[in-house]
Enzyme design. Structure first.
Site, mmCIF file in Angstrom:
data_model
loop_
_atom_site.group_PDB
_atom_site.id
_atom_site.type_symbol
_atom_site.label_atom_id
_atom_site.label_comp_id
_atom_site.label_asym_id
_atom_site.label_seq_id
_atom_site.Cartn_x
_atom_site.Cartn_y
_atom_site.Cartn_z
ATOM 1 N N ASP A 232 -10.254 3.037 -3.844
ATOM 2 C CA ASP A 232 -10.887 1.854 -3.240
ATOM 3 C C ASP A 232 -12.326 1.646 -3.726
ATOM 4 O O ASP A 232 -13.091 2.588 -3.857
ATOM 5 C CB ASP A 232 -10.909 2.001 -1.716
ATOM 6 N N ASP B 243 0.831 -1.214 0.000
ATOM 7 C CA ASP B 243 0.000 0.000 0.000
ATOM 8 C C ASP B 243 0.867 1.266 0.000
ATOM 9 O O ASP B 243 2.109 1.194 -0.064
ATOM 10 C CB ASP B 243 -0.924 -0.066 1.234
HETATM 11 C C1 GLA Z 1 -6.055 0.963 1.408
HETATM 12 C C2 GLA Z 1 -6.165 -0.040 0.245
HETATM 13 C C3 GLA Z 1 -7.256 -1.045 0.563
HETATM 14 C C4 GLA Z 1 -6.945 -1.772 1.875
HETATM 15 C C5 GLA Z 1 -6.775 -0.759 2.991
HETATM 16 C C6 GLA Z 1 -6.256 -1.386 4.266
HETATM 17 O O1 GLA Z 1 -7.200 1.759 1.507
HETATM 18 O O2 GLA Z 1 -6.413 0.626 -0.948
HETATM 19 O O3 GLA Z 1 -7.373 -1.988 -0.490
HETATM 20 O O4 GLA Z 1 -5.771 -2.531 1.711
HETATM 21 O O5 GLA Z 1 -5.847 0.274 2.629
HETATM 22 O O6 GLA Z 1 -6.101 -0.469 5.307
#
Ligand code: GLA
Length: 378
Positions: A183, A126
């Site tokens: 997301d 991430d």
């Molecule tokens: C980010 C990523 C998600 C998930 C969260 C976890 O938002 O884009 O897919 O992995 O972090 O905290």
């Protein structure tokens, strides 16, 4: 390692968020093996954020939360492998993960070594809490090098959501896929938005560094960590068809211990999966367009067939449909070549032969038709 087709698997985040445990992983591994998901190609079982202690140990190593994973990560990894699956984990290029656990910033080599020791086969990486003065490309490069030198084949799943023009540099870093959009949540608007955002980024994806449109919400029904309004079964089929046609990794996000028949039919449709896993992984192209949200896309397949997806993403009243035109000439098949198509509908199994130069396809609102077309004499 070279990743030749979009990776497939399951990930904890969409449904479970921080509520993860060894028990959940064991039960999910069993369900993936017994439901047919594993044999259909979903081979990676991935633990997302919130798996570690809030502090590293005295030697700077990451440690699993002992309440969630009392037997340690090697035991979890061994169990996942014993079910014929591969094991994935999560970390972050910044100082902390998005949920506030230790990130791998300036610990890249020690963390890659730890993951390799635990038998990890996949790392989602991430982009939260990246120090402003640091360069994203170099951070992904550092982890890419750490993984490639860890002594184990570890698929590198970058997740910087397209920030800082990721598209332009991610292919240099050793990543095998990269999150090209923000997301997802379990609602129709999110699916439509991610799909629209993907259009300009499509040319960047391909073999060994796939555009990742985020994990699937098929089957979530509005429940769980990214649960929102939920979608209809037809909307979930649109979502799955788009992800398949655009060569996105396919990571199931629902609770696979408890899937409805409709969810199984969508996720386990082998012919749709084959469109995603086609060995050529060619870029899809626009065939015809009625509006921003209603269009036909196609992708040339390795064996000479053509995948054709007709999508109606418009907001119309329930029961409405739109007519999308499929001109054979837009696929390069002018009348003079003497060829036409047999369309096999991958969601209904029906086959039909195109008789005219232009085929009209009726597509329901928030719906799609996905075909595998083979070329035949007129
Ligand atoms: C980010 C990523 C998600 C998930 C969260 C976890 O938002 O884009 O897919 O992995 O972090 O905290």
């Amino acid at each position: 390692m070279v990743q030749r087709t979009p990776p497939m698997g399951w990930n904890t985040w969409n449904t479970f968020g921080e509520n993860i445990s060894e028990k959940l992983i064991f039960e999910t591994a069993d369900a993936m093996a017994e439901s047919g998901l594993r044999d259909a190609g979903y081979q990676y079982l991935v633990i997302d954020d919130c798996w570690s202690k809030k502090q590293r140990d005295s030697e700077g190593r990451l440690e699993p939360d002992p309440e969630k994973f009392p037997h340690g990560m090697k035991a979890v990894s061994d169990y996942v492998h014993s079910r014929g699956l591969k094991f994935g984990m999560y970390s972050c290029a910044g100082t902390l993960t998005c949920a506030g656990y230790p990130g791998s910033f300036e610990h890249e080599f020690i963390d890659a070594a730890t993951f390799a020791e635990w038998g990890v086969d996949f790392l989602k990486y991430d982009y939260c809490y990246k120090p402003d003065y640091e360069n994203g490309r170099l951070l992904y490069t550092r982890m890419g090098l750490a993984l490639a030198n860890s002594g184990r084949d570890i698929l590198f799943n970058a997740c910087s959501w397209g920030a800082d023009q990721t598209a332009e540099w991610i292919g240099c870093t050793g990543a095998h896929s990269w999150r090209s959009t923000g997301d997802i949540n379990d609602g129709w608007e999110s699916i439509r938005r991610l799909s629209d955002l993907q259009l300009s980024l499509q040319p960047y994806g391909g073999i060994n560094c796939f555009n990742d449109m985020d994990m699937l919400v098929v089957g979530m029904g509005g429940k769980g960590n990214v649960g929102f309004t939920g979608c209809t079964e037809e909307e979930y089929r649109v979502h799955f068809s788009i992800w398949a046609l655009r060569n996105s990794p396919l990571f199931v996000g629902c609770d696979v211990r408890d899937m409805s028949d409709a969810t199984r039919r969508t996720l386990l449709n082998r012919e749709v999966i084959a469109i995603n896993q086609d060995p050529a992984c060619r870029q899809p192209f626009l065939v015809s367009r009625r509006s921003d949200s209603s269009a036909i896309w196609a992708k040339l397949l390795d064996n000479g067939d053509i995948a054709i997806g007709a999508f109606n993403m418009e907001d119309q009243e329930a029961g409405a449909w739109c007519s999308l035109s499929l001109p054979l000439a837009s696929l390069g098949l002018n009348r003079s070549c003497g060829k036409t198509l047999v369309l096999r509908d991958l969601w209904t199994g029906e086959e039909s032969t195109v008789r005219d130069d232009v085929e009209l396809l009726a597509v329901p609102a928030h719906g799609c038709r996905l075909f595998r077309a083979r070329i035949v004499d007129r």
